[in-house]
Design a protein around this motif. Sequence first.
Motif, short mmCIF file in Angstrom:
data_model
loop_
_atom_site.label_atom_id
_atom_site.label_comp_id
_atom_site.label_asym_id
_atom_site.label_seq_id
_atom_site.Cartn_x
_atom_site.Cartn_y
_atom_site.Cartn_z
N THR A 255 28.53 -7.05 11.69
CA THR A 255 28.72 -7.86 12.67
C THR A 255 30.22 -9.05 11.85
O THR A 255 30.58 -9.86 12.84
N ILE A 256 29.79 -9.26 11.11
CA ILE A 256 29.86 -10.51 10.46
C ILE A 256 31.67 -9.96 10.43
O ILE A 256 32.92 -10.88 10.93
N ALA A 257 32.22 -9.09 9.63
CA ALA A 257 33.45 -8.27 10.24
C ALA A 257 34.09 -8.78 11.88
O ALA A 257 35.11 -8.90 11.76
N ALA A 258 33.10 -8.06 12.23
CA ALA A 258 33.66 -8.02 14.59
C ALA A 258 33.84 -9.04 14.42
O ALA A 258 34.48 -9.83 15.13
N LEU A 259 32.78 -10.59 14.81
CA LEU A 259 32.78 -12.17 14.78
C LEU A 259 34.56 -12.32 13.88
O LEU A 259 34.46 -13.32 14.54
N GLY A 260 35.11 -11.72 12.89
CA GLY A 260 36.12 -12.67 12.22
C GLY A 260 36.86 -12.09 13.02
O GLY A 260 38.45 -12.22 12.43
N LEU A 261 36.74 -11.30 13.88
CA LEU A 261 38.22 -10.58 14.43
C LEU A 261 39.12 -11.31 14.44
O LEU A 261 39.78 -12.70 15.18
N PHE A 262 40.64 -11.00 13.92
CA PHE A 262 42.02 -11.95 14.43
C PHE A 262 42.99 -11.28 14.07
O PHE A 262 43.90 -11.42 15.46
N VAL A 263 43.55 -10.14 13.22
CA VAL A 263 44.68 -9.73 13.48
C VAL A 263 45.53 -9.05 14.15
O VAL A 263 46.32 -9.18 14.73
N GLN A 264 43.90 -8.01 14.39
CA GLN A 264 44.92 -6.89 15.76
C GLN A 264 44.85 -8.03 16.73
O GLN A 264 46.18 -7.03 17.00
N VAL A 267 48.64 -9.56 16.45
CA VAL A 267 49.67 -8.77 16.45
C VAL A 267 49.87 -7.87 17.44
O VAL A 267 51.09 -7.73 18.42
N MET A 268 48.78 -7.83 18.05
CA MET A 268 48.93 -6.56 19.10
C MET A 268 49.05 -7.48 20.64
O MET A 268 49.50 -7.42 21.76
N THR A 269 48.02 -8.61 20.75
CA THR A 269 47.63 -9.15 22.74
C THR A 269 48.44 -10.99 22.20
O THR A 269 48.58 -11.05 23.04
N GLN A 270 48.37 -11.76 21.73
CA GLN A 270 48.26 -13.11 20.96
C GLN A 270 47.34 -13.20 22.03
O GLN A 270 47.66 -14.69 22.64
N GLY A 271 46.38 -13.16 21.81
CA GLY A 271 45.19 -13.62 23.04
C GLY A 271 45.25 -12.92 24.15
O GLY A 271 43.91 -13.05 25.32
N GLY A 272 45.80 -12.26 24.60
CA GLY A 272 46.74 -12.28 25.90
C GLY A 272 46.03 -10.80 26.26
O GLY A 272 45.25 -10.51 26.07
N PRO A 273 46.29 -10.27 27.81
CA PRO A 273 46.45 -11.46 29.03
C PRO A 273 44.88 -12.32 29.87
O PRO A 273 44.33 -11.15 30.02
N GLN A 283 41.37 -18.38 18.09
CA GLN A 283 41.24 -19.83 19.54
C GLN A 283 41.61 -21.15 17.61
O GLN A 283 41.74 -21.66 18.05
N ALA A 284 40.66 -20.56 16.82
CA ALA A 284 40.54 -21.75 16.06
C ALA A 284 42.31 -21.65 14.99
O ALA A 284 42.24 -22.31 15.06
N VAL A 285 42.59 -20.74 15.07
CA VAL A 285 43.77 -20.58 14.34
C VAL A 285 45.37 -20.87 15.40
O VAL A 285 45.88 -22.26 14.70
N ARG A 286 45.38 -20.73 16.12
CA ARG A 286 45.54 -21.39 16.89
C ARG A 286 45.66 -22.97 17.24
O ARG A 286 46.72 -23.29 17.06
N LYS A 287 44.55 -23.04 18.02
CA LYS A 287 44.54 -24.91 17.99
C LYS A 287 44.31 -25.31 16.65
O LYS A 287 46.03 -26.66 16.26
#
Lengths: 324, 277
Positions: A255-264, A267-273, A283-287
């Motif tokens: 659960t904790i690892a899942a809440l921290g999802l970032f690298v994938q 690297v893959m989508t930049q949050g999109g589409p 979002q925290a890193v982007r903002k």
Amino acid sequence: MLQTTTSSAASAAPPAPVPEKADRTRVPRRSNRAARRERRTGLAMAAPAVLLLILFLIIPVLLAFGLSFTNARLISPNPPRLVGIDNFLRAFSDPVFLRSTLNTFVFAAVIVPVQAALGLLLAVLVNQKIRGVTAFRVIFFIPVVTSIVVVSILWKFMYQQDGLVNSFIDTITFGAWQGTAWLNDPNTALGAIIVLSIWQAVGFHMLIWLSGLQTIPEELYEAARMDGASPWQQFANVTWPGLRSTMVFVLVTITIAALGLFVQVDVMTQGGPLNSTSTLVYQAVRKGYREQEIGYGAAISLIFFVLVLIVSLVQRRLTRDKED
Amino acid sequence: MTALAAFFLFPLVFMFVSSLKPSGQILSDVDSIRAFLPVGDISLDNYAGVFDRVPVVQFLLNSIFVTVAIVGVGLVVNSLCGFALSRLEWKGRGLVLSVVIATLIIPFETIAVPMVYWVSKLPTLVFEDGLLKYDFGWLNTYHVQIIPFIANAFSIFLFTQYFSTIPKSIDEAARIDGAGWFTIYRRIIVPLSGPAFATVAILTFLPAWNQYLWPLMVVQQEELRPVMVGMQYFFQLSPQWGEVMAYTTMITLPVLVVFLSFQRAFVSSVAASGVKG
């Protein structure tokens, strides 16, 4: 949590050995001087680590807390100004933040049960006493040691319109079902990230389950077999109850690892589409970093931390129940 | 189980095989089993291409240096702290121990953003025109990639747990023989604690090598960047997939070699990490 860290930062600072109130030496014959030296050595040995933890764990946590109530920017001529709970109000009225939170929850809700179950399945498979089983343990673990950055790039390539995944689907369905460009479609992008995330991390949890399985005494299985229990009954009545504390640990770490999802995502989508794969940490890193709004980024980090804290408290509760 | 094993291995096999093929052939081979076979126009051209495109040797050296420093210094600092927490009586011990345990749950992602702000304000020494001066800001240095990761609450916790299983009477005996605490640590406890050191080394090695988010934020200077961030240079225009695969192979192989040589220790380390539950 935050209170304990504050008090430690304050009390770990004065290192002067205070004169002992009561002589609590373990060996009665030991001289006062030896006891005093023990105290000083203990502090000196712990000091480097303690200092570093204060500098790079506790202060940043306090900063996350403090900055989230300011409009601090990474590079700015003006000093940060207190803005109260503006950042939090902004977050909860920001559709991108809300979408990111939803994505984070969806990701966790799928990953947690599926990965835990698959991990257990693999663990049961590799817990058999058959030849070559160690090799399989090693193979299932290989994705775990492969960097998630590398894994994300590989799967990004495989998920293309003309990539491996689609050519595989094409082959097994004899061309009946055409795949899509998985990461470019808002309906499939998060699902695609979920699949590769499970593939990458399931080996880790297989090993945790395996170490749990190996603590269950063999005699219990012998007794069950003597009573004529089927393999399924053995699993339900011996294995599963014996895995309770392992289960809590596995669920919480996933659960904790899942809440921290970032690298994938990065690297893959930049949050999109269309923000369909954006997450809280992304979002925290982007903002906070890319758009330099540290204050707002810190507020989002803090919201993420509260979620982690809740999960950990639930874990505490679950493990305490067991001891009662 | 063999089918399962294939499922876990196919992306990596695909990566190794593709790294030997021209980009055009990688794309055309995707439709068939040829994607997993080193057939056709096989060469090391992609690897040469990687060397032309990025300072890959520099990236590898950076990663090796940062990883070795985090693991090596971390072993000393964290084990000393674990020793102090498990075997010595001192004021504040209980407090430090409970804080260490409490901080176990703080994920790095929580503090990453404020930490960038924090390290950008820290003082640092710089050489300028032959003079040693001090300046503010840790961005674009090696130490910003190392120092924040030296102390590790989980490592301290593991050392504390492990050391406290060694009988205390050993310390008493050594002290009667006139040994100081540091001697006891170095000559008695460290040699007895091989498994604990191996576990901590393995569990800190992987994240140190795989660091991505942090160097992405704090190291803009190309010659200081580690391998994972170096990845970015391959996605600027249309990616040459052959070179991408060659680069990912080059940064994955060192870890795989370490893992396969020490797989027994790896497996037991991960199992030990589950014990904290």
